[in-house]
Every structure is written in structure tokens, then in C-alpha cells.
Design an enzyme around this catalytic site. Structure first.
Site, short mmCIF file in Angstrom:
data_model
loop_
_atom_site.label_atom_id
_atom_site.label_comp_id
_atom_site.label_asym_id
_atom_site.label_seq_id
_atom_site.Cartn_x
_atom_site.Cartn_y
_atom_site.Cartn_z
N CYS A 1 0.83 -1.21 0.00
CA CYS A 1 0.00 0.00 0.00
C CYS A 1 0.87 1.26 0.00
O CYS A 1 1.35 1.65 -1.05
CB CYS A 1 -1.01 -0.05 1.15
SG CYS A 1 -2.45 0.97 0.79
N HIS B 1 -3.64 -4.79 0.25
CA HIS B 1 -2.98 -5.37 1.42
C HIS B 1 -3.05 -6.90 1.34
O HIS B 1 -4.00 -7.50 1.86
CB HIS B 1 -3.67 -4.92 2.71
CG HIS B 1 -3.44 -3.49 3.05
ND1 HIS B 1 -2.35 -3.08 3.79
CD2 HIS B 1 -4.13 -2.37 2.74
CE1 HIS B 1 -2.39 -1.76 3.93
NE2 HIS B 1 -3.47 -1.31 3.30
N GLU C 1 -1.59 -8.99 3.00
CA GLU C 1 -1.45 -9.63 4.32
C GLU C 1 -2.79 -10.07 4.92
O GLU C 1 -2.81 -10.90 5.82
CB GLU C 1 -0.70 -8.73 5.30
CG GLU C 1 -1.43 -7.48 5.75
CD GLU C 1 -1.18 -6.25 4.88
OE1 GLU C 1 -0.85 -6.43 3.68
OE2 GLU C 1 -1.34 -5.12 5.38
N1 GLN Z 1 -1.77 6.62 3.08
C1 GLN Z 1 -1.98 5.91 1.85
C2 GLN Z 1 -3.37 6.14 1.30
O1 GLN Z 1 -4.25 6.52 1.99
C3 GLN Z 1 -1.71 4.42 2.01
C4 GLN Z 1 -2.65 3.76 2.94
C5 GLN Z 1 -2.15 2.43 3.43
O2 GLN Z 1 -0.97 2.15 3.37
N2 GLN Z 1 -3.04 1.62 3.92
O3 GLN Z 1 -3.62 5.92 0.14
#
Ligand code: GLN
Length: 551
Positions: free
Chosen positions: A388, A519, A521
Site C-alpha cells: 500500500c 494489502h 497480508e
Molecule cells: N496513506 C496511503 C493512502 O491513503 C496508504 C494507505 C495504506 O498504506 N493503507 O492511500
């Protein structure tokens, strides 16, 4: 099977002793007996969901397939039960009250007084019943967050009492308690557990099974004592000693006959338990081969290692699953990226790792340090995996240093960046201007189409995958062509082709440099490790083998 059965798991003495793992382990045992099991988590706080909470305060926010932002215990349930759970399986005090108040405003109570008792517990029970029906569960596990005796969870214990009063044969109560061995005495003390059992009696519930968490297994004398003072059969006092891996817990409980005991309590015929696959997995997790060094670089590190492991629990578990699948052990170091901003010389330390992982994150702190770490991993051929934010910052790094886009950034950091390579998609802008943050992100499962011949496609061995998201920002479509020209490959895209879901570098340029907008994970399971984590650890293993070659 006749009527559905319910098991409430409550905590005595103190929190933080592994109620989530206990609930998950009971679920695994019952599933291994062939029952259809589902699990519900109840959190006593006012927050409607876990979405707005800081990970250092609350631990990881676990995102369900349907996008609901929940507590990390839901991740444990999914991993241990090897299932996906819907949002109805998670509730907080806030969520329950919100629904009761919505119904009251909608005149759904027909002019009656709406009372905390019974209307709040009734809504809790309605949700439990909906979750049970949705899963067609033979047995529904309900973990009540917090500890008996707190005002906060009283309405949930009241719900348990009401259900038990209605279906006395179908409801079991398991109390997880702590049995300390004070250093100055050197002896196991059962008194706190006795008090907890009485507090439970005070709200009209009697424990059917007591799980005694302690550093060591209970002896016969202690079991007898707990049995007498807590009004329970001695064989229903189960030892829950410290173990090196959470995955051993179901095996330990079964040693004391947990599955059959619960069948007896619930009036179910005893059945054999088949934990053979689980046993094989646990055995593998203990063997392991050489030890790989993995650096997890990010922020949220100010609370020390203890909280950290909780903030990134799914990442940590996914790394472990992949390590077991690759027959290696891991030594994981959490490195605070701000250090690289103050002292860039420290970046060289990353050379001693076999892999660098940047997990998800929000906000500005430590971001330049992360970008520097990404650059180091790219230039020094250290396997890199970005999740992400870790993907977005890898795109920023490539844009700045390979695509010649000076000052490239994500607008999360710099709204006036000359090259906003990571930006908000138009439909999100309105919500953000209104500062309506709760639930404004792209959340939950989305399809992603993979490009053949890429690291991602080779790992998944599929053309289309589904992964869970939690973010506001995306790769800016206006910069895709320029970034691609610099050598980055977008190997996963939304079916529309507009959103970039995976960025990687070709194998010819780097052994493993992969970032995912989603994600991964959240979907790794002990018996079914995530393909990208497996590929990352495999690359780290090769990196280690390579660095051992003497020329
Ligand atoms: N801060 C980034 C966004 O909002 C990544 C979010 C995250 O890593 N879950 O897009």
C-alpha cells in the site's frame, strides 16, 4: 444438527492474555471435528468501527472482504478458521447503539420506551443470530472484549445471560483467566481467577470451562482448587501455558480434551478431532532452515517493539506463513525510517538484510526516510516488498530517480507537488474536503487483472485475483506512461485498467521489487500462505544464498 450452539469467550483478571487466539483455537478444534463454525468479535468501545483508530493505540485495523474495518482478532479468526468473515461478525458498543438509535428515530419501536436493558442486548443478540444464520453455523463463537467487571462490557454479558436463559442447553461460557506466579512467592496463585469467576456469577453467568493462562501448565492441585472455588468440574479447567507459537495453542487445548468437553457442555455427540494438517504445519514452523534477516521499515514505531508487533500483526503472520513454506526462519527487525532522514549513513545497514518490507501507513512522518530506504533496496538489489503506502512510495522513488520527475510526491505529503504521481481520485475529493474521514477510503475486496510474464503473475499463477484495500490515494493516471517508460511495470490493474494495483521492476533489473496497492497480508493463511509473500521470502532466501557465495 438440531439447534445452533453458542460459545461466549470472556476474559477474567486482565486483558492482553490472548482471548483472540483462544477463541480462534477453540474454533479450529471444533472445525477439525467437522462442525461449521463462525466467530464474532465484540469490542466494548464507542468507536463505530476500528477505522479511525491509531494502530499504536489499538493494534492493526483488519479489513474484511466487504470492507469493514475491524479489530485484529478478526484476522486471527480468519487465519485459524481458514475462512472469510462478513461485517455482521464484528460489533462495537458504538455500532450497536447507532443501530438502536437509528431504529428509534425511524419510529420502529412503536412509541415504546427504548431502554438500555433489554433493547441494547436484544440488538446484540439480533446481530449474533444474523451472523449465525449467514454462516449457517453449527457453533457460533462470540468473544467479548475487555475483562469481566468492567462497566463497558456489561451489556454484552447481559446478552449472553439472556441467550442462556432462553436456550440453557445451547450456550456455553468459556472464561480465559490469568494465573500469576508472583516472583517473590514463586507459586501459582489462583485467587484472582476465583474472584473473576465470582464476578461472572454476579452478572448471572457461570463458566463451563476455565482456560488458565499461565507461564507454565497447571498442576493437578491448582486445577482442583480452581474447580472447587469456581464451581466447575476439574477436567474442565484447561491449561493454557505460554507457547513459542500461537499456532500451537489448539494442539495444547486438545491435549486437555477441549473439543469433547465443549461437545459435552453443549449436548453434542463427541466426534474425533482431525488436526493432522495443523500438526504438520506447526511441526514445520518449528523446524525451519537458515535464518533470513528481514527489515520492516516504517513509522508507528514509537511505542516499542511490543505494540509494534500488534500494529502489523497480519504482515508478521504472513511473513511467518511464507517462511514456513520456504523452510526458513526469520529474524525481523523494525526500523524507524526517521533515522535515515537524520543520518543517511545508516542506510548502509540495510545491506545486511535479505529483504526490505514497507508496510501500509498514513501521514508525513518518516516518509522521506522510507523513500531513501526504497532507493537503497532498489540500487543494492535487496528484495523489496511494499504494501500500500510501500507501493505508493516505491512509485514516488522511481518517478524521482528514474523517470526524471523532480519533486514527485504523493499529495498526501505535498499538495503542491510539481509531479503528483500519487493522487486522490476525483470521486474521493468531495469526501476529503468535507473532512468526513470515517469510511472514506477504498475499502475491501476488488478484482485485479495480472499481466502474464510478470513476477506477480508467476507468483499467483492466475489472470485475475481479488485483494483487500484500505487507502485514499492511487497512482495518478496522468503519470503512468512516463513511469512505465522509466522501467516500472504495472503488472496488476483494476479490470477497468484505470487503477494501478501492482508495480514491479523486471527481473532483469532487480531480483524482487514489488509493490501492491492492496494489502495482501489480510488473505494469508497458515495452511494457505499468500503467493506474493512466498515469492518475497523465496527471493530473500536466494539473496542470502547469493551473499554467501565466496568469489
Ligand atoms: N496513506 C496511503 C493512502 O491513503 C496508504 C494507505 C495504506 O498504506 N493503507 O492511500
Amino acid at each position: 444438527m438440531a439447534s445452533p450452539k453458542y460459545i461466549f469467550v470472556v476474559g477474567g483478571v486482565m486483558s492482553g492474555i490472548g482471548k483472540g487466539v483462544a477463541t480462534s483455537s477453540i474454533g479450529r478444534i471444533l472445525k477439525s471435528k467437522g462442525f461449521n463454525v463462525t466467530a464474532i468479535k465484540i469490542d466494548p468501545y464507542i468507536n463505530v468501527d476500528a477505522g479511525t483508530m491509531n494502530p499504536t493505540e489499538h493494534g492493526e485495523v483488519f479489513v474484511l472482504e466487504d470492507g469493514y474495518e475491524t479489530d485484529q482478532d478478526m484476522g486471527n479468526y480468519e487465519r485459524f478458521l481458514d475462512t472469510t468473515l462478513p461485517s455482521i461478525n464484528y460489533m462495537t458498543t458504538g455500532r450497536v447503539y447507532q443501530e438502536v438509535i437509528r431504529r428509534e428515530r425511524n419510529l420502529e419501536y412503536g412509541g415504546k420506551n427504548v431502554e438500555v436493558v433489554p433493547d441494547i442486548p436484544l440488538e446484540v443478540l439480533r446481530r449474533i443470530s444474523e451472523a449465525q444464520k449467514g454462516a449457517n453455523a453449527d457453533i457460533t463463537l462470540i468473544e467479548v472484549g475487555g475483562t469481566i467487571g468492567e462497566y463497558q462490557n456489561i451489556i454484552f454479558l447481559e446478552a449472553a445471560r439472556m441467550l442462556k436463559q432462553k436456550y440453557p442447553r445451547d450456550v456455553a461460557v468459556v472464561m480465559l483467566s490469568y494465573v500469576p506466579i508472583p516472583g517473590n512467592i514463586g507459586e501459582m496463585k489462583t485467587k484472582p481467577t476465583q474472584y473473576a469467576a465470582r464476578s461472572l456469577n454476579g452478572v448471572g453467568l457461570q463458566a463451563d470451562v476455565i482456560l488458565a493462562r499461565a507461564t507454565v501448565p497447571l498442576d493437578a492441585k491448582r486445577k482442583e482448587k480452581i474447580a472447587i472455588f469456581c464451581n466447575i468440574l476439574p477436567e474442565r479447567v484447561i491449561s493454557a501455558p505460554d507457547v513459542s507459537s500461537i499456532y500451537e495453542v489448539p494442539l495444547n487445548y486438545e491435549k486437555d480434551g477441549m473439543g469433547d468437553i465443549l461437545c459435552d457442555v453443549l449436548g453434542l455427540d463427541r466426534r474425533p478431532t482431525d488436526l493432522s494438517q495443523w500438526e504438520q504445519f506447526v511441526a514445520k514452523s518449528k523446524n525451519g532452515g537458515e535464518t533470513l534477516r528481514i527489515a520492516v521499515v516504517g513509522k508507528y514505531f514509537e511505542s516499542g517493539e511490543f505494540v509494534l508487533a500488534d500494529s502489523y500483526i497480519s504482515v508478521l503472520e504472513s511473513l511467518k506463513h511464507a517462511a514456513y513454506a520456504n523452510d526458513v526462519k526469520l529474524q525481523i527487525s523494525y526500523l524507524d525510517s526517521e533515522v535515515y532522514e537524520k543520518d543517511p549513513g545508516k542506510l548502509d545497514d540495510l545491506g545486511s538484510y535479505n529483504g526490505v518490507l514497507v508496510p501500509g501507513g498514513f501521514g508525513t512522518r518518516g516518509v522521506e526516510g522510507i523513500i531513501a530506504a526504497v532507493q537503497y533496496a532498489r540500487e543494492h538489489q535487496v528484495p523489496y516488498f511494499g504494501l500500500c503506502y510501500g507501493m505508493q512510495l516505491a512509485v514516488v522513488e522511481t518517478a524521482r530517480h528514474k523517470a526524471g520527475l523532480d519533486g514527485a510526491n504523493t499529495v498526501e505529503i505535498d499538495k503542491a507537488a510539481p509531479h503528483p504521481v500519487i493522487d486522490v481520485m476525483p470521486d474521493q475529493v468531495e469526501k476529503l474536503t468535507k473532512a468526513d474521514y470515517g469510511g472514506t477510503m477504498r475499502l475491501g475486496s476488488y478484482d485485479c487483472v495480472l499481466t502474464p510474464g510478470t513476477i506477480a503473475h508467476d507468483a499467483y499463477k492466475k489472470d485475475t485475483i481479488t485483494e483487500r484495500h484500505r487507502h485514499r490515494y492511487e497512482v495518478n493516471p496522468e503519470y503512468i506512461e512516463r513511469i512505465k517508460k522509466s522501467g516500472m511495470v504495472f503488472s496488476g490493474k483494476s479490470p477497468s485498467g484505470i487503477l494501478m494495483e501492482i508495480a514491479e521492476l523486471p527481473k532483469s533489473e532487480h531480483p524482487f521489487f514489488v509493490g501492491t496497492q492492496f494489502h495482501p497480508e489480510f488473505q494469508s493463511r497458515p495452511l494457505n500462505p499468500h503467493p506474493l509473500f512466498v515469492a518475497f521470502i523465496k527471493a530473500a532466501k536466494e539473496h542470502m544464498a547469493g551473499s554467501l557465495v565466496v568469489v
